[in-house]
Design a protein around this motif. Structure first.
Motif, PDB file in Angstrom:
ATOM      1  N   VAL A  18      55.940  59.772  64.668  1.00 48.16           N
ATOM      2  CA  VAL A  18      54.743  60.539  64.309  1.00 48.16           C
ATOM      3  C   VAL A  18      53.960  60.883  65.581  1.00 48.16           C
ATOM      4  N   HIS A  19      53.875  59.919  66.482  1.00 42.64           N
ATOM      5  CA  HIS A  19      53.269  60.161  67.807  1.00 42.64           C
ATOM      6  C   HIS A  19      54.305  59.784  68.855  1.00 42.64           C
ATOM      7  N   LYS A  20      54.942  60.790  69.377  1.00 46.00           N
ATOM      8  CA  LYS A  20      56.026  60.558  70.331  1.00 46.00           C
ATOM      9  C   LYS A  20      55.543  59.714  71.519  1.00 46.00           C
ATOM     10  N   ALA A  21      54.358  60.034  72.020  1.00 44.83           N
ATOM     11  CA  ALA A  21      53.859  59.368  73.227  1.00 44.83           C
ATOM     12  C   ALA A  21      53.642  57.867  73.009  1.00 44.83           C
ATOM     13  N   HIS A  22      53.454  57.491  71.769  1.00 42.73           N
ATOM     14  CA  HIS A  22      53.236  56.072  71.465  1.00 42.73           C
ATOM     15  C   HIS A  22      54.554  55.297  71.521  1.00 42.73           C
ATOM     16  N   GLY A  23      55.654  55.997  71.353  1.00 41.42           N
ATOM     17  CA  GLY A  23      56.961  55.378  71.529  1.00 41.42           C
ATOM     18  C   GLY A  23      57.491  54.646  70.311  1.00 41.42           C
ATOM     19  N   SER A  24      56.720  54.597  69.247  1.00 42.42           N
ATOM     20  CA  SER A  24      57.128  53.857  68.048  1.00 42.42           C
ATOM     21  C   SER A  24      56.177  54.255  66.931  1.00 42.42           C
ATOM     22  N   ASN A  25      56.603  54.037  65.694  1.00 39.37           N
ATOM     23  CA  ASN A  25      55.666  54.277  64.592  1.00 39.37           C
ATOM     24  C   ASN A  25      54.834  53.040  64.277  1.00 39.37           C
ATOM     25  N   VAL A  26      55.119  51.945  64.978  1.00 42.23           N
ATOM     26  CA  VAL A  26      54.392  50.709  64.697  1.00 42.23           C
ATOM     27  C   VAL A  26      53.099  50.694  65.502  1.00 42.23           C
ATOM     28  N   LEU A  27      51.995  50.587  64.794  1.00 43.45           N
ATOM     29  CA  LEU A  27      50.696  50.528  65.465  1.00 43.45           C
ATOM     30  C   LEU A  27      50.326  49.100  65.802  1.00 43.45           C
ATOM     31  N   TYR A  28      50.740  48.212  64.938  1.00 39.88           N
ATOM     32  CA  TYR A  28      50.405  46.809  65.152  1.00 39.88           C
ATOM     33  C   TYR A  28      51.432  45.948  64.447  1.00 39.88           C
ATOM     34  N   HIS A  29      51.849  44.899  65.120  1.00 38.20           N
ATOM     35  CA  HIS A  29      52.728  43.934  64.491  1.00 38.20           C
ATOM     36  C   HIS A  29      52.541  42.582  65.169  1.00 38.20           C
ATOM     37  N   ARG A  30      52.470  41.542  64.370  1.00 41.54           N
ATOM     38  CA  ARG A  30      52.430  40.205  64.937  1.00 41.54           C
ATOM     39  C   ARG A  30      52.844  39.225  63.850  1.00 41.54           C
ATOM     40  N   LYS A  31      53.482  38.147  64.281  1.00 41.51           N
ATOM     41  CA  LYS A  31      53.786  37.090  63.311  1.00 41.51           C
ATOM     42  C   LYS A  31      52.912  35.880  63.643  1.00 41.51           C
ATOM     43  N   PHE A  32      52.042  35.541  62.714  1.00 45.98           N
ATOM     44  CA  PHE A  32      51.191  34.361  62.881  1.00 45.98           C
ATOM     45  C   PHE A  32      51.840  33.196  62.136  1.00 45.98           C
ATOM     46  N   VAL A  33      51.817  32.035  62.751  1.00 49.56           N
ATOM     47  CA  VAL A  33      52.264  30.837  62.036  1.00 49.56           C
ATOM     48  C   VAL A  33      51.172  29.792  62.159  1.00 49.56           C
ATOM     49  N   TRP A  34      50.630  29.432  61.010  1.00 47.34           N
ATOM     50  CA  TRP A  34      49.554  28.444  61.000  1.00 47.34           C
ATOM     51  C   TRP A  34      50.017  27.239  60.178  1.00 47.34           C
ATOM     52  N   GLY A  35      50.276  26.136  60.860  1.00 42.98           N
ATOM     53  CA  GLY A  35      50.708  24.932  60.152  1.00 42.98           C
ATOM     54  C   GLY A  35      52.231  24.854  60.081  1.00 42.98           C
ATOM     55  N   PRO A  36      52.745  23.737  59.571  1.00 45.61           N
ATOM     56  CA  PRO A  36      54.190  23.469  59.572  1.00 45.61           C
ATOM     57  C   PRO A  36      54.916  24.223  58.445  1.00 45.61           C
ATOM     58  N   VAL A  37      55.063  25.530  58.626  1.00 46.35           N
ATOM     59  CA  VAL A  37      55.601  26.371  57.564  1.00 46.35           C
ATOM     60  C   VAL A  37      57.065  26.048  57.268  1.00 46.35           C
ATOM     61  N   GLU A  38      57.895  26.027  58.337  1.00 48.10           N
ATOM     62  CA  GLU A  38      59.328  25.808  58.112  1.00 48.10           C
ATOM     63  C   GLU A  38      59.569  24.442  57.486  1.00 48.10           C
ATOM     64  N   GLU A  39      58.839  23.469  57.978  1.00 53.70           N
ATOM     65  CA  GLU A  39      58.981  22.107  57.436  1.00 53.70           C
ATOM     66  C   GLU A  39      58.639  22.088  55.941  1.00 53.70           C
ATOM     67  N   ALA A  40      57.551  22.759  55.593  1.00 54.48           N
ATOM     68  CA  ALA A  40      57.153  22.793  54.183  1.00 54.48           C
ATOM     69  C   ALA A  40      58.221  23.487  53.340  1.00 54.48           C
ATOM     70  N   PHE A  41      58.759  24.578  53.855  1.00 54.23           N
ATOM     71  CA  PHE A  41      59.814  25.277  53.109  1.00 54.23           C
ATOM     72  C   PHE A  41      61.057  24.407  52.964  1.00 54.23           C
ATOM     73  N   ALA A  42      61.359  23.621  54.020  1.00 57.37           N
ATOM     74  CA  ALA A  42      62.540  22.755  53.955  1.00 57.37           C
ATOM     75  C   ALA A  42      62.347  21.640  52.935  1.00 57.37           C
ATOM     76  N   LYS A  43      61.132  21.122  52.841  1.00 54.88           N
ATOM     77  CA  LYS A  43      60.909  19.953  51.985  1.00 54.88           C
ATOM     78  C   LYS A  43      60.559  20.290  50.541  1.00 54.88           C
ATOM     79  N   ALA A  44      60.120  21.508  50.299  1.00 51.62           N
ATOM     80  CA  ALA A  44      59.615  21.843  48.959  1.00 51.62           C
ATOM     81  C   ALA A  44      60.736  21.750  47.917  1.00 51.62           C
ATOM     82  N   ASP A  45      60.357  21.404  46.682  1.00 52.72           N
ATOM     83  CA  ASP A  45      61.336  21.333  45.603  1.00 52.72           C
ATOM     84  C   ASP A  45      61.918  22.711  45.296  1.00 52.72           C
TER      85      ASP A  45
END
Ligand code: FES
Ligand code: FES
Lengths: 163, 802
Positions: B154-181
């Motif tokens: 959409v904006h060639k000069a920007h080089g991508s259509n992504v305006l913002y991207h980030r992955k936030f991890v707050w707390g022991p997410v993978e551990e919780a997913f591993a242990k959950a029933d």
């Protein structure tokens, strides 16, 4: 400008007004821009929102869907004409304030016109009748609840003789 | 009408009182942008691109200029040469945006030229004669397609259509997913809708060459609006004067017509005549840049068999359209309530803001929270269904308890106070839940599709701007103050000065009630005026459900200064200490000696005329200003993106009963109760009104409203005949149940309520519809759940069972 003009005479809020207007001038534009009666609002200009509602010979109509020339010889009431003759608020206007039947006020003139049309035809409207009567007027602020309450309130007060 | 005494011991706060604003609205004396008529004013009509993506080859303005009454035709070439690009919230300097396109158009409806004429009608006639030659370019409409590596940019000069991207991890997410029933995953989609006020955007401007001052009247609700307009116009801030006494015909966060304003300001200065632009409905819907979030969530939930939610993974992709503005930040604000009202200790949040060739987004009521709440509440219902557990029990189990406040959530925000269980119980009692279940079950037995929906949601309030610094570390905004000036004149009358415009929130009522409360004077006699931007104190406008907290706090602070001054004057004259005095109804007397008194009038007279009776060090005259910072302030985020978002957290629970016509897919809402806790209400009628309105808006977003696009990039719903706003026939009777948990952070215990209703209604309605569809074995997680979409689900189930 070379547009052909037509002469019209309209009674607006009890006052005889005459003008020369182009055929394509909508009634709402004539009221707002030429007569400076800016209480009537424009929300869509295609007959859906009801913000432009006025009374034509006592019936609510959409002034965005009419041309000024079509009002020739008719009687128009706008929100500015809803007050009592002494200038005080009518019961309906007062009930709208009492029940806080508005927020931004943009749809309010149209709602008052729709409500007036209802109450003149039906002195004891039910909830459903009220909702049907204002069903052609969109309000984005209130969710309609306090408007329904206000119309009930006005109906009650008018039934007991209030003006 | 008789005034009732407030239950909380306040004199005026919390009582049923008429508002200050309503009388002018019922008499047709509102003062809206379209009512501005400046002598000699000219009118604008716009030429818009019919293509979603194209190169502008040439523009021929001559036929338009030849129309009698046409003054000027402005194109992007001249406009972009004379103004600066509009401000962008995230760090994307190449995504430049102007009111008029130059070279390239990026969505159907984008403005290409502006015609100025004696009347709007002439301007429209002439706009049709502007000849623009385009060369079509590739385009991308679907957000997922826009994320593909080979997507059209959409904006060639920007080089991508992504305006913002980030992955936030707050707390022991993978551990919780591993242990959950158990775990489950689903996608929830929030359709492109918006607040769509009945008044379109309008702005008028007048340039005074003698003083070098640009006056602006606009239907605006926007933080830093005068500043941004001046910057884009390359004018010093004190050369732009925005008049905040214009009534705004609805906004709900949206009315940020900065591009319109820069265009009109530029033309007024360039042509030396007053100029006005009032969008027509199609311009508003298509080229006004006022669409709202268009978002899907890939949700993953980890939970135990007893119903404890252990962790969430939320991937949110938001299609912001062709330009940025502030819209990507609507993925940031929900960080402050990312786990809703629940005790969920580990969360992964991956927001992506992506551009497509569609109309740009603007801020919408809740600033991204309503879609997030919808996704969270669908997750709760899906977990309950998976475990065959009662939905209310599941919520009760996970809701934060009253004794846990202040409660710190994994993303770094502390919730101030609440009693979620109590509000839920009240709402259940109000609707008579067991009876409602019986009603539903009987309806089902009779062969109807019937469902009950529940949501328990938060409304963050007191708007700061922590999401800006979170999403763009270059933007170090850490204050988001608001202010009030209180003045008592020689006649003893009180005036409060507020510093922004209002769009139906009743700020004049708010300020007068608060000043009256503190000074113990009748609010009905207090006048409140809207300053213009050059005589205003700092304000960040009514966004983020903040005015009861921020403007209310500022008005109280200023009124207290006045009160202190009055007491100091009395102390000086009675030659005693202020502690020996008492203040009552504006009069000050010696404690225990009611006769030894200086009345309000006497004190005012001293302050204004009798300098010899004034205590040393106190300014004569009687006025005080107060600038208030957001309680808890915006803070600087930690490296892993934990931050204190808004200070106060209102809570709402919605219970709704729906029946769906199996033959047409038409839903009807039969019963609606909303339990609501926004702390101390300053004016209950105003709070209730906004809540009803928010629910109606939520009904629209969940069942009817969509800015739909055709595959070839055209907006298919640019009128009220296809963009369907609920009328009084679709909105049911709504019953609100109040609860009050005061905020410990605010002047009177108030919290925000401007976004109330809208933050929980879509979630509850989606849950109700799904409950109704449940016996058929089908579900729907895409909003709006149109008649057609529901009918398709119902008939697919019928086919399956046939
Ligand atoms: S403006 Fe006439 S119906 Fe909307
Ligand atoms: S009061 Fe704002 S649209 Fe009805």
């Amino acid at each position: 400008m070379s547009e052909k003009l037509y002469s019209i005479s309209v009674e607006v809020n009890g006052v005889a007004r005459s003008a020369h207007v182009p055929a394509r001038l909508s009634l709402v534009d004539w009221l707002r821009d030429d007569l400076r009666l800016t209480g009537t609002h424009v929300g869509c200009e295609h007959g859906i929102c009801g913000a432009c509602s006025i009374m034509l010979d006592g019936e609510p109509v959409r002034s965005c869907l009419m041309y000024a020339v079509q009002a020739d010889g008719h009687r128009v009431t706008t929100v500015e004409g809803l007050a009592n003759p002494d200038g005080s608020m009518s019961v309906l206007q007062d009930s709208f304030c009492k029940c806080h039947a508005m927020q931004c006020g943009y749809c309010t003139p149209g709602m008052l016109i729709a409500a007036k049309g209802l109450l003149e035809a039906n002195r004891h409207p039910s909830d459903t009748e009220i909702r049907a009567a204002i069903g052609g007027n969109l309000c984005r602020c209130t969710g309609y609840q306090q408007i329904v309450d206000a119309i009930h309130d006005a109906a009650r007060r008018m039934a007991s003789g209030a003006k | 009408m008789a005034e009732e005494k407030s239950p909380s011991g306040f004199r005026y706060i919390g009582t049923k009182r008429r508002t200050k604003e309503d009388p002018r609205f019922v008499t047709g004396r509102g003062h809206y942008a379209a009512d501005i008529a400046l002598p000699g004013m000219k009118h604008i009509a716009l030429v818009a691109s019919p293509h979603p993506s194209a190169r502008i080859v040439s523009i021929n303005t001559k036929p338009a200029l030849a129309v009698p009454g046409v003054l000027y035709v402005l194109t992007g070439e001249e406009f972009q040469g004379g103004t600066d690009a509009l401000y962008v919230g995230v760090d994307a300097p190449k995504v430049t945006r102007y009111a008029l396109a130059r070279g390239i158009v990026r969505y159907a409806g984008e403005w290409v030229a502006a015609v100025v004429a004696d009347t709007r009608a002439i301007a429209e006639d002439a706009a049709e004669l502007v000849e623009v030659e385009y060369e079509s370019l590739p385009y991308v409409i679907d957000p997922e397609a826009a994320l593909a590596p080979d997507a059209h940019l959409v904006h060639k000069a920007h080089g991508s259509n992504v305006l913002y991207h980030r992955k936030f991890v707050w707390g022991p997410v993978e551990e919780a997913f591993a242990k959950a029933d158990h775990k489950l995953a689903f996608r929830a989609t929030w359709g492109r809708s918006s607040t769509v006020p009945i008044e379109t955007f309008g702005v008028a401007a007048q340039w005074d060459a003698g003083t070098g001052l640009l006056d602006i009247w606009a239907s605006i609700q926007m933080p830093k609006f005068p500043d941004q307009a001046a910057r884009a116009l390359k004018l010093p801030g004190n050369a732009v004067r925005v008049h905040f006494d214009v009534d705004v015909g609805g906004s709900y966060g949206l009315k940020r017509g900065i591009k319109h304003t820069v265009l009109v300001g530029f033309l007024a200065k360039r042509l030396g005549v007053p100029v006005r632009l009032i969008e027509d409905r199609l311009e508003n819907m298509r080229g006004g840049d006022m669409h709202g979030p268009d978002r899907f969530f890939d949700m993953q939930v980890a939970f135990d068999r007893d119903g404890t939610i252990r962790a969430l993974k939320i991937r949110a992709v938001d299609d912001v359209g062709a330009y940025a503005g502030r819209s990507p930040l609507q993925l940031g604000k929900p960080v402050g309530a990312i786990c809703g009202p629940y005790q969920i200790r580990a969360i992964e949040y991956e927001p992506t803001s992506v551009m497509t060739n569609k109309t740009p987004q603007e801020a919408v009521r809740g600033f991204g929270q309503a879609p997030t709440n919808f996704a969270l509440e669908r997750a709760m219902d899906r977990v309950a269904r998976y475990l065959k557990m009662d939905r209310i029990e599941l919520r009760r189990k996970n809701l934060i308890r009253k004794d846990q406040f202040p409660y710190l959530i994994p993303s770094g925000t502390s919730y101030d106070s609440g009693d979620y269980h109590a509000v839920l119980d009240k709402a259940l009692a109000a609707i008579d839940y067991p009876a409602l279940e019986r009603e539903r079950d009987e309806a089902r037995k009779a062969g109807r599709l019937a469902g009950i929906g529940i949501s328990t949601c938060l409304e963050p309030s007191g708007g700061n701007t922590s999401f800006e610094i979170l999403f763009n570390p270059k933007n170090e905004t850490t204050t988001w103050m608001d202010s009030c000036l209180v003045r008592v004149d020689l006649s003893g009358s009180i005036t409060g000065l507020m510093n922004t415009s209002s769009s139906g929130q009743g700020h004049e009522t708010l300020v007068s009630t608060v000043i009256g409360e503190v000074l113990e004077r009748d609010p009905a006699a207090i006048r409140v005026i809207h300053a213009d931007s050059l005589s205003a104190l700092p304000s960040n406008s009514p966004v983020g459900s903040r005015m009861a907290i921020m403007l209310g706090g500022a008005a109280a602070g200023a009124a207290r200064k006045i009160k202190d001054t009055l007491v100091a004057i009395a102390a000086h004259n009675f030659e005693c200490s202020p502690q020996d005095l008492e203040y009552r109804d504006g009069n000050v007397n010696v404690k225990g000696v009611p006769s030894k008194v200086l009345t309000w009038d006497q004190l005012v007279e001293i302050a204004h005329r009798k300098y010899h009776q004034m205590p040393p060090g106190i300014e004569p005259g009687l006025q005080a200003k107060f600038v208030w910072e957001v309680p808890t302030g915006p803070t600087v985020p930690t490296p892993d993106g934990r931050v204190q978002m808004y200070p106060c957290y209102s809570f709402e629970t919605h219970i709704v009963y729906v029946e769906i016509d199996p033959d047409t897919g038409k839903p009807s809402l039969k019963r609606y109760v909303c339990g609501h806790d926004c702390g101390v209400m300053i004016n209950p009628d105003i709070v209730h009104g906004m809540t009803y309105g928010g629910i109606a808006h939520g009904i629209g977003a969940s069942l009817y409203e969509k800015f739909a696009y055709t595959e070839d990039g055209q907006l298919a719903s640019g009128t009220f005949m296809d963009y369907l706003i609920p009328s009084a026939m679709e909105v049911p009777d709504i019953h609100i149940v109040d609860h009050c948990t005061p905020s410990p952070l605010t002047t009177f215990g108030q919290k925000g309520s401007g976004e109330a209703g809208y933050l929980g209604a879509p979630a509850a309605i989606a849950n109700a519809v799904n409950d109704a569809l449940d016996p058929l074995g089908v579900s729907i997680d895409t909003l709006p759940m149109s008649h057609l979409a529901l009918w398709e689900r119902i008939s697919s189930a019928a086919k399956k069972s046939a």
